[in-house]
Enzyme design. Structure first.
Site, PDB file in Angstrom:
ATOM      1  N   GLU A  89       0.824  -1.221   0.000  1.00 49.78           N
ATOM      2  CA  GLU A  89       0.000   0.000   0.000  1.00 49.78           C
ATOM      3  C   GLU A  89       0.857   1.270   0.000  1.00 49.78           C
ATOM      4  O   GLU A  89       0.762   2.110   0.901  1.00 49.78           O
ATOM      5  CB  GLU A  89      -0.983  -0.012   1.158  1.00 49.78           C
ATOM      6  CG  GLU A  89      -1.988  -1.137   1.033  1.00 49.78           C
ATOM      7  CD  GLU A  89      -3.150  -1.043   2.018  1.00 49.78           C
ATOM      8  OE1 GLU A  89      -2.996  -0.389   3.064  1.00 49.78           O
ATOM      9  OE2 GLU A  89      -4.211  -1.619   1.730  1.00 49.78           O
TER      10      GLU A  89
ATOM     11  N   CYS B 299      12.119  16.157   6.277  1.00 51.39           N
ATOM     12  CA  CYS B 299      13.537  16.271   6.659  1.00 51.39           C
ATOM     13  C   CYS B 299      14.329  17.069   5.611  1.00 51.39           C
ATOM     14  O   CYS B 299      13.841  17.353   4.519  1.00 51.39           O
ATOM     15  CB  CYS B 299      14.145  14.884   6.861  1.00 51.39           C
ATOM     16  SG  CYS B 299      14.550  14.042   5.326  1.00 51.39           S
TER      17      CYS B 299
ATOM     18  N   CYS C 196      14.664  15.344   2.257  1.00 59.87           N
ATOM     19  CA  CYS C 196      13.456  15.422   1.424  1.00 59.87           C
ATOM     20  C   CYS C 196      13.317  16.825   0.822  1.00 59.87           C
ATOM     21  O   CYS C 196      12.886  16.988  -0.313  1.00 59.87           O
ATOM     22  CB  CYS C 196      12.215  15.037   2.228  1.00 59.87           C
ATOM     23  SG  CYS C 196      12.123  13.245   2.514  1.00 59.87           S
TER      24      CYS C 196
ATOM     25  N   GLU D 113      -6.346  -8.048  -1.261  1.00 62.22           N
ATOM     26  CA  GLU D 113      -6.893  -8.184   0.089  1.00 62.22           C
ATOM     27  C   GLU D 113      -8.400  -7.971  -0.022  1.00 62.22           C
ATOM     28  O   GLU D 113      -8.833  -6.896  -0.434  1.00 62.22           O
ATOM     29  CB  GLU D 113      -6.303  -7.133   1.036  1.00 62.22           C
ATOM     30  CG  GLU D 113      -4.808  -7.254   1.238  1.00 62.22           C
ATOM     31  CD  GLU D 113      -4.252  -6.193   2.201  1.00 62.22           C
ATOM     32  OE1 GLU D 113      -5.035  -5.563   2.934  1.00 62.22           O
ATOM     33  OE2 GLU D 113      -3.026  -5.992   2.182  1.00 62.22           O
TER      34      GLU D 113
HETATM   35  C1  GLA Z   1      -4.148  -2.830   4.630  1.00 61.97           C
HETATM   36  C2  GLA Z   1      -2.851  -3.568   4.651  1.00 61.97           C
HETATM   37  C3  GLA Z   1      -2.903  -4.844   5.414  1.00 61.97           C
HETATM   38  C4  GLA Z   1      -3.652  -4.689   6.673  1.00 61.97           C
HETATM   39  C5  GLA Z   1      -5.007  -4.105   6.424  1.00 61.97           C
HETATM   40  C6  GLA Z   1      -5.742  -3.866   7.718  1.00 61.97           C
HETATM   41  O1  GLA Z   1      -4.997  -3.122   3.624  1.00 61.97           O
HETATM   42  O2  GLA Z   1      -2.346  -3.819   3.373  1.00 61.97           O
HETATM   43  O3  GLA Z   1      -1.594  -5.223   5.718  1.00 61.97           O
HETATM   44  O4  GLA Z   1      -2.924  -3.854   7.497  1.00 61.97           O
HETATM   45  O5  GLA Z   1      -4.851  -2.859   5.820  1.00 61.97           O
HETATM   46  O6  GLA Z   1      -5.269  -2.785   8.446  1.00 61.97           O
HETATM   47 ZN    ZN Z   2      12.847  12.652   4.546  1.00 63.10          ZN
END
Ligand code: GLA
Ligand code: ZN
Length: 658
Positions: free
Chosen positions: A142, A151, A154, A295
């Site tokens: 993600e 910082c 950056c 997911e």
């Molecule tokens: C995201 C992340 C997962 C998990 C879910 C739930 O989708 O990719 O690793 O953390 O959230 O928080």
């Molecule tokens: Zn930084």
């Protein structure tokens, strides 16, 4: 078809792995994603790699015919990283570093972090390149849901990025309009990070968003280069977050084999999850091809408090909604609720007790159905004739300056999107610089940042026979965030046949709105009003107030072979948008698949000479759906009649007779 779960062997004693693999196999699962948070298990100290445990887990799974997707583990840094290289921790606005202990808390310009990320990626890649059970890779996790870092490194990175973009300071000063408030820069080193979206120069803020997005894309590219070189036979994907704003997802998707995303549509009380559909369409639009679910919701979830529990049948229904919009693989999060850590309440296919119960049975049923459907749906996708422009840059610019309080990009798009959804008409979500020519109808709502080329392309599209709708605040800014000098709607003026000299937000008042020509009736205009002068355009709705008599709220203009529509306000009634969708579809000659009853989603996947209609009932009532075609319902194998009956959360997958 790949059907699976997100699995964390490192959370469980090794003796349990065999049971997990057997239960997975019995449920019809054939893929798991592993290791994306197991950095410290694979590299307990710098440079000392340990894959023996993961080898054994992969072996156990593989023996049951279950393949794996390996996640590079860089979204959660081990404590030794932060301890040894404190500069890897993101710096907050107040100058202090974040406290280690959360994931996604790193600085992306830190050379140490980039080096460590490349090293663990390379070590994994070398170790697993030839493993027959490894199907592919997920980069990080993600990307974008990270801490933003302020910082010094950056800041330098941002300055360098600006130098590459503008070449000279003179050009940057022009592009940002730094004659305002004494903001002109004499050296690149003077440039600061605009850390206050509501107060700093909006042009600087827009470029900072671009920089941050590019930085994340670059971080992924480091890993991609290694994976491509070392593991040419394995795919590389990433788990995107659907309607997520921080990263330009078109860029992040560019070099991946396909897009995957994480879908959690269960929140409060049951309702139609329009957002999960729009997100799926955005995901399909990133590479203009089908996607995976990396997911998928499999239980109640949350970090502190949790959501309602998906009702019986709802987990299956949520998964079908995605297949109906182009998901080619389904991976549920997570295999088993963990007993430790921040996500103890994020429930999975199994609960803490590890028993295969109700949710397991529902997933098993769904997986079995997918395997039976696979041959039919393979090679099929959605082929909408309508599109909505989806633009990250407008979204960023609006975040700094929404103009009216309720101007939230996704909500604006959703007013139109949801109406087409209710009408049984699918749309593609496309880039602002995509050629609109492949569509009969294009909507460009809230397209706040509109370079001249985009405006010219859209105008040309209308002239050539396209149907275009745009609305409030579109075309206000150029690509560097300066307001265009032309009277609105600028280069779209002729195509839309209107002129907008004034406008206002309506924080605590509304206007009456009267419609004609299919929009007959009394409506409410709220939040914002363009004072639209119809120059050539027909007026389809006008305002009721004395000072607004000369102005239009909704217009339609014949231009060349097409029509340009302009919606200058926000209407309070959903029915207005339904009428608008009907009008636009009619002018564009787009017919719905069928007329779905309220709460039922209808889409069609086509390809290989097949047309397969998906019906998904998002409600807890039985629904009867009239079918304007003859076909076979593929889950039951039964011929369909004049209608299909869907039980609560029911689905039907109907192949239309050829
Ligand atoms: C995201 C992340 C997962 C998990 C879910 C739930 O989708 O990719 O690793 O953390 O959230 O928080
Ligand atoms: Zn930084």
């Amino acid at each position: 078809m790949y059907v699976g779960a997100d699995y964390y062997p490192e959370h469980w004693p090794e003796e349990r792995w065999e049971t997990d693999a057997r239960l997975m196999k019995e449920a019809g699962l054939n893929i798991v994603r592993v290791a994306e948070f197991a950095w410290v298990n694979m590299e307990p100290e710098e440079g000392a790699y340990r894959f023996d445990w993961l080898d054994r887990a992969i072996e156990t799974l593989g023996a049951h015919g279950i393949g794996v997707i390996l996640g590079t583990p860089t979204a959660a840094m081990p404590a030794w990283v932060a301890d040894k290289y404190p500069e890897t921790l993101a710096q907050k606005k107040d100058g202090t570093r974040v406290t280690w202990g959360m994931r996604k808390n790193n600085c992306f310009t830190s050379g140490a972090y980039r080096m460590l990320s490349e090293r663990i990626t390379r070590a994994m890649a070398v170790h697993y390149a030839g493993n027959p059970h490894v199907a592919g890779w997920q980069t990080d996790n993600e990307i974008g849901g990270h801490e933003v870092c302020y910082c010094a490194s950056c800041r330098r990175g941002y300055q360098d990025w600006l130098r590459r973009r503008y070449g000279t300071l003179q050009e940057l000063n022009r592009a940002w309009g730094t004659h305002f408030w004494s903001e002109a820069f004499g050296t690149w080193g003077e440039i600061t990070i605009p850390d206050d979206a509501a107060a700093h120069n909006p042009s600087a803020y827009l470029d900072w968003r671009r920089f941050f997005s590019d930085l994340n894309v670059e971080f992924q590219a480091d890993q991609l280069r290694i994976l491509r070189k070392t593991c040419p036979g394995q795919f590389v994907t990433h788990n995107f977050m659907g309607l997520f704003r921080e990263i330009n997802y078109y860029d992040l998707a560019e070099d991946l084999d396909f897009v995957s995303w994480d879908n959690y549509p269960v929140h409060g009380k049951p309702g139609v999850p329009y957002g999960a559909s729009m997100a799926a369409d955005v995901m399909r639009g990133l590479k203009k091809k089908n996607f995976w679910i990396m997911e998928q919701t499999s239980g109640t979830h949350g970090w502190g408090t949790f959501t309602r529990n998906p009702r019986p049948g709802e987990i299956r229904k949520i998964a079908y909604q995605q297949v109906a919009r182009g998901a080619d693989a389904m991976i549920w999060f997570r295999w088993r609720a963990c007993t430790a850590g921040r996500e103890q309440y994020w429930h999975g296919v199994l609960g803490h007790d590890g028993k295969p119960l109700r949710r397991y049975r529902e997933i098993k049923q769904t997986a079995g159905e997918y395997h039976a459907l696979a041959e039919k749906i393979e090679g099929t996708t959605l082929k909408p004739q309508a599109a909505i422009v989806y633009d990250y840059e407008s979204h960023w610019a609006l975040a700094a300056q929404p103009a009216y309080r309720e101007n939230r990009y996704h909500e604006v798009l959703a007013r139109y999107y949801d109406a087409f959804y209710r009408a049984g008409i699918s749309v593609d979500m496309i880039r602002p610089d995509d050629d609109p020519g492949g569509y009969r109808l294009v909507l460009a709502p809230d397209l706040y940042v509109m370079p001249d080329e985009t405006a010219a392309r859209l105008a040309e599209y209308v002239r050539g026979g396209g149907i275009l709708l745009t609305d409030c605040r579109s075309g206000v800014k150029d690509e560097s965030g300066l307001c265009h000098e032309r009277t609105l709607p600028g280069l779209l003026g002729e195509a839309l046949g209107i002129s907008i000299e004034e406008y206002e937000s309506m924080p605590d008042f509304e206007y009456r709105m009267a419609g004609a020509n299919g929009f007959d009736g009394e409506w409410t205009a709220r939040h914002y009003a363009d004072w639209v002068t119809p120059v050539k355009a027909e007026v389809l709705a006008r305002y009721g107030e004395w000072h607004m008599e000369a102005f239009a709220a909704l217009t339609r203009n014949r231009y060349g072979d097409g029509y340009g529509y302009y919606m200058g306000t926000v209407c309070g009634e959903e029915a207005f948008y339904d009428a608008l969708a009907a009008e636009l579809a009619e002018k564009a000659g787009i017919r719905p698949i069928l007329a779905p009853p309220a709460g039922v989603e209808a889409t069609m996947r086509e390809g290989n000479g097949r047309k397969i209609v998906f019906l998904v009932n998002h409600t807890e009532e039985e629904k009867e759906v009239g079918l304007p075609f003859a076909g076979t319902e593929l889950i039951s194998g039964k011929k369909t009649g004049m209608s299909a009956r869907l039980g609560r959360y029911g689905v039907a997958v109907i192949e239309i007779d050829r």
